[in-house]
Design a protein around this motif. Sequence first.
Motif, PDB file in Angstrom:
ATOM      1  N   THR A   1       0.807  -1.221   0.000  1.00  0.00           N
ATOM      2  CA  THR A   1       0.000   0.000   0.000  1.00  0.00           C
ATOM      3  C   THR A   1       0.840   1.272   0.000  1.00  0.00           C
ATOM      4  O   THR A   1       0.320   2.350  -0.284  1.00  0.00           O
ATOM      5  CB  THR A   1      -0.957   0.025   1.198  1.00  0.00           C
ATOM      6  OG1 THR A   1      -0.195  -0.086   2.414  1.00  0.00           O
ATOM      7  CG2 THR A   1      -1.958  -1.110   1.127  1.00  0.00           C
ATOM      8  N   THR A   2       2.143   1.149   0.298  1.00  0.00           N
ATOM      9  CA  THR A   2       3.040   2.295   0.126  1.00  0.00           C
ATOM     10  C   THR A   2       3.723   2.273  -1.236  1.00  0.00           C
ATOM     11  O   THR A   2       4.535   3.146  -1.546  1.00  0.00           O
ATOM     12  CB  THR A   2       4.125   2.318   1.222  1.00  0.00           C
ATOM     13  OG1 THR A   2       4.817   1.065   1.239  1.00  0.00           O
ATOM     14  CG2 THR A   2       3.522   2.612   2.586  1.00  0.00           C
ATOM     15  N   LYS A   3       3.406   1.249  -2.027  1.00  0.00           N
ATOM     16  CA  LYS A   3       3.960   1.106  -3.375  1.00  0.00           C
ATOM     17  C   LYS A   3       5.483   1.025  -3.362  1.00  0.00           C
ATOM     18  O   LYS A   3       6.171   1.626  -4.200  1.00  0.00           O
ATOM     19  CB  LYS A   3       3.497   2.270  -4.275  1.00  0.00           C
ATOM     20  CG  LYS A   3       1.984   2.353  -4.461  1.00  0.00           C
ATOM     21  CD  LYS A   3       1.438   1.123  -5.152  1.00  0.00           C
ATOM     22  CE  LYS A   3      -0.057   1.181  -5.376  1.00  0.00           C
ATOM     23  NZ  LYS A   3      -0.585   0.026  -6.092  1.00  0.00           N
ATOM     24  N   GLN A   4       5.997   0.255  -2.408  1.00  0.00           N
ATOM     25  CA  GLN A   4       7.440   0.044  -2.310  1.00  0.00           C
ATOM     26  C   GLN A   4       7.859  -1.344  -2.779  1.00  0.00           C
ATOM     27  O   GLN A   4       9.024  -1.559  -3.101  1.00  0.00           O
ATOM     28  CB  GLN A   4       7.886   0.236  -0.858  1.00  0.00           C
ATOM     29  CG  GLN A   4       7.635   1.614  -0.298  1.00  0.00           C
ATOM     30  CD  GLN A   4       8.319   2.692  -1.119  1.00  0.00           C
ATOM     31  OE1 GLN A   4       9.537   2.704  -1.251  1.00  0.00           O
ATOM     32  NE2 GLN A   4       7.538   3.585  -1.696  1.00  0.00           N
ATOM     33  N   HIS A   5       6.919  -2.295  -2.794  1.00  0.00           N
ATOM     34  CA  HIS A   5       7.263  -3.664  -3.132  1.00  0.00           C
ATOM     35  C   HIS A   5       6.150  -4.330  -3.926  1.00  0.00           C
ATOM     36  O   HIS A   5       4.980  -3.943  -3.843  1.00  0.00           O
ATOM     37  CB  HIS A   5       7.525  -4.487  -1.869  1.00  0.00           C
ATOM     38  CG  HIS A   5       8.859  -4.223  -1.251  1.00  0.00           C
ATOM     39  ND1 HIS A   5      10.036  -4.723  -1.755  1.00  0.00           N
ATOM     40  CD2 HIS A   5       9.193  -3.499  -0.148  1.00  0.00           C
ATOM     41  CE1 HIS A   5      11.041  -4.325  -0.987  1.00  0.00           C
ATOM     42  NE2 HIS A   5      10.571  -3.579  -0.020  1.00  0.00           N
ATOM     43  N   PHE A   6       6.551  -5.375  -4.660  1.00  0.00           N
ATOM     44  CA  PHE A   6       5.613  -6.235  -5.358  1.00  0.00           C
ATOM     45  C   PHE A   6       5.205  -7.388  -4.433  1.00  0.00           C
ATOM     46  O   PHE A   6       5.870  -7.661  -3.428  1.00  0.00           O
ATOM     47  CB  PHE A   6       6.259  -6.802  -6.624  1.00  0.00           C
ATOM     48  CG  PHE A   6       6.773  -5.763  -7.564  1.00  0.00           C
ATOM     49  CD1 PHE A   6       5.906  -5.046  -8.375  1.00  0.00           C
ATOM     50  CD2 PHE A   6       8.127  -5.484  -7.637  1.00  0.00           C
ATOM     51  CE1 PHE A   6       6.373  -4.087  -9.248  1.00  0.00           C
ATOM     52  CE2 PHE A   6       8.613  -4.513  -8.504  1.00  0.00           C
ATOM     53  CZ  PHE A   6       7.738  -3.818  -9.314  1.00  0.00           C
ATOM     54  N   VAL A   7       4.120  -8.059  -4.783  1.00  0.00           N
ATOM     55  CA  VAL A   7       3.634  -9.176  -3.962  1.00  0.00           C
ATOM     56  C   VAL A   7       4.700 -10.251  -3.814  1.00  0.00           C
ATOM     57  O   VAL A   7       4.955 -10.756  -2.707  1.00  0.00           O
ATOM     58  CB  VAL A   7       2.343  -9.771  -4.581  1.00  0.00           C
ATOM     59  CG1 VAL A   7       1.972 -11.082  -3.888  1.00  0.00           C
ATOM     60  CG2 VAL A   7       1.194  -8.777  -4.470  1.00  0.00           C
ATOM     61  N   MET A   8       5.368 -10.605  -4.909  1.00  0.00           N
ATOM     62  CA  MET A   8       6.366 -11.671  -4.847  1.00  0.00           C
ATOM     63  C   MET A   8       7.592 -11.272  -4.043  1.00  0.00           C
ATOM     64  O   MET A   8       8.307 -12.139  -3.534  1.00  0.00           O
ATOM     65  CB  MET A   8       6.779 -12.101  -6.252  1.00  0.00           C
ATOM     66  CG  MET A   8       5.760 -12.979  -6.947  1.00  0.00           C
ATOM     67  SD  MET A   8       5.322 -14.466  -5.990  1.00  0.00           S
ATOM     68  CE  MET A   8       6.902 -15.301  -5.882  1.00  0.00           C
ATOM     69  N   ASP A   9       7.848  -9.980  -3.897  1.00  0.00           N
ATOM     70  CA  ASP A   9       8.947  -9.536  -3.023  1.00  0.00           C
ATOM     71  C   ASP A   9       8.718 -10.022  -1.602  1.00  0.00           C
ATOM     72  O   ASP A   9       9.633 -10.512  -0.929  1.00  0.00           O
ATOM     73  CB  ASP A   9       9.040  -8.010  -3.004  1.00  0.00           C
ATOM     74  CG  ASP A   9       9.377  -7.406  -4.352  1.00  0.00           C
ATOM     75  OD1 ASP A   9       9.784  -8.142  -5.257  1.00  0.00           O
ATOM     76  OD2 ASP A   9       9.225  -6.177  -4.485  1.00  0.00           O
ATOM     77  N   GLY A  10       7.479  -9.848  -1.133  1.00  0.00           N
ATOM     78  CA  GLY A  10       7.156 -10.238   0.232  1.00  0.00           C
ATOM     79  C   GLY A  10       7.108 -11.741   0.428  1.00  0.00           C
ATOM     80  O   GLY A  10       7.622 -12.268   1.421  1.00  0.00           O
ATOM     81  N   ILE A  11       6.482 -12.439  -0.530  1.00  0.00           N
ATOM     82  CA  ILE A  11       6.388 -13.895  -0.420  1.00  0.00           C
ATOM     83  C   ILE A  11       7.781 -14.518  -0.428  1.00  0.00           C
ATOM     84  O   ILE A  11       8.105 -15.387   0.396  1.00  0.00           O
ATOM     85  CB  ILE A  11       5.530 -14.457  -1.567  1.00  0.00           C
ATOM     86  CG1 ILE A  11       4.077 -13.981  -1.423  1.00  0.00           C
ATOM     87  CG2 ILE A  11       5.591 -15.980  -1.595  1.00  0.00           C
ATOM     88  CD1 ILE A  11       3.184 -14.348  -2.592  1.00  0.00           C
ATOM     89  N   THR A  12       8.625 -14.054  -1.350  1.00  0.00           N
ATOM     90  CA  THR A  12       9.980 -14.579  -1.423  1.00  0.00           C
ATOM     91  C   THR A  12      10.785 -14.196  -0.188  1.00  0.00           C
ATOM     92  O   THR A  12      11.586 -14.995   0.321  1.00  0.00           O
ATOM     93  CB  THR A  12      10.689 -14.068  -2.689  1.00  0.00           C
ATOM     94  OG1 THR A  12       9.862 -14.344  -3.821  1.00  0.00           O
ATOM     95  CG2 THR A  12      12.039 -14.740  -2.866  1.00  0.00           C
ATOM     96  N   GLY A  13      10.574 -12.979   0.304  1.00  0.00           N
ATOM     97  CA  GLY A  13      11.271 -12.550   1.515  1.00  0.00           C
ATOM     98  C   GLY A  13      10.953 -13.440   2.700  1.00  0.00           C
ATOM     99  O   GLY A  13      11.843 -13.802   3.486  1.00  0.00           O
ATOM    100  N   ALA A  14       9.695 -13.823   2.848  1.00  0.00           N
ATOM    101  CA  ALA A  14       9.314 -14.734   3.938  1.00  0.00           C
ATOM    102  C   ALA A  14       9.988 -16.082   3.770  1.00  0.00           C
ATOM    103  O   ALA A  14      10.476 -16.679   4.745  1.00  0.00           O
ATOM    104  CB  ALA A  14       7.791 -14.895   3.965  1.00  0.00           C
ATOM    105  N   GLY A  15      10.044 -16.568   2.530  1.00  0.00           N
ATOM    106  CA  GLY A  15      10.704 -17.848   2.277  1.00  0.00           C
ATOM    107  C   GLY A  15      12.191 -17.796   2.577  1.00  0.00           C
ATOM    108  O   GLY A  15      12.760 -18.736   3.159  1.00  0.00           O
ATOM    109  N   VAL A  16      12.842 -16.700   2.195  1.00  0.00           N
ATOM    110  CA  VAL A  16      14.275 -16.537   2.475  1.00  0.00           C
ATOM    111  C   VAL A  16      14.521 -16.525   3.982  1.00  0.00           C
ATOM    112  O   VAL A  16      15.467 -17.160   4.480  1.00  0.00           O
ATOM    113  CB  VAL A  16      14.808 -15.243   1.829  1.00  0.00           C
ATOM    114  CG1 VAL A  16      16.203 -14.902   2.350  1.00  0.00           C
ATOM    115  CG2 VAL A  16      14.841 -15.378   0.310  1.00  0.00           C
ATOM    116  N   ALA A  17      13.672 -15.814   4.724  1.00  0.00           N
ATOM    117  CA  ALA A  17      13.835 -15.741   6.179  1.00  0.00           C
ATOM    118  C   ALA A  17      13.704 -17.122   6.812  1.00  0.00           C
ATOM    119  O   ALA A  17      14.524 -17.504   7.668  1.00  0.00           O
ATOM    120  CB  ALA A  17      12.806 -14.783   6.772  1.00  0.00           C
ATOM    121  N   MET A  18      12.696 -17.879   6.414  1.00  0.00           N
ATOM    122  CA  MET A  18      12.496 -19.211   6.991  1.00  0.00           C
ATOM    123  C   MET A  18      13.655 -20.143   6.651  1.00  0.00           C
ATOM    124  O   MET A  18      14.138 -20.893   7.514  1.00  0.00           O
ATOM    125  CB  MET A  18      11.157 -19.786   6.507  1.00  0.00           C
ATOM    126  CG  MET A  18       9.956 -19.083   7.118  1.00  0.00           C
ATOM    127  SD  MET A  18       8.363 -19.864   6.715  1.00  0.00           S
ATOM    128  CE  MET A  18       8.151 -19.312   5.018  1.00  0.00           C
TER     129      MET A  18
END
Length: 217
Positions: free
Chosen positions: A184-201
């Motif tokens: 909602t701040t237009k800083q990231h795409f949906v896949m940025d977040g999904i992939t980021g969660a996967g990288v963290a795990m």
Amino acid sequence: MSFRIFKFIWFSITLIILTFLYFYIGRLPSVQNQPPWIMFAFEKDIPFVPASVWYYLLGMYAPFVFVVEMMRTKKSFFVAMLGTYLSAFICFAFFIFFPMSYPRPPLEFAHAGMLSSPIWHIPGDLFSLKGMEFIYQMDSSSNTFPSLHIVYSMIFALALREEYPKYSTVFYLNAFIVFLTTLTTKQHFVMDGITGAGVAMLCMWVGGKIYKKFMSA
């Protein structure tokens, strides 16, 4: 030296190193103005919500000191630090070798309500637009995939869930809300977040294995 002081010294060093690298990479000429290569069509319909900038900032940065203070065992702290370093350098590699930039909406259009995507803006809320201007000035529109906002928020949740299992829902909820605000701040795409969660795990799992093999004795 007490464990508490050691934690904050190590955390401060980590924060300085990773912050420097993040901003340095984001200003490399080779990563500027790269077209997005992983964007869904529906993302254009996600509204721009300037007021969400405050959770975007505070939901990740404010918990830093709290999380470090709450870690009671060396295992949780060292696994979190290992996971942080591993995930950060994976993200840095993507930022350098597979760069893409987010097409940020012009804030002057937001003032006038002329954006192509929907805008949910509180009339007269110039404070939030100033917050967005701060983001635009400080942070490059590159360094998007994977989202370090989500990486760090997930590491917070994963690091504390074993010590505070009854609060794990709160930690994961914070990470999810941060994910929504990256959109909602237009800083990231949906896949940025999904992939980021996967990288963290993945990196927290690897960090746990490294700790068990080399540091648990």
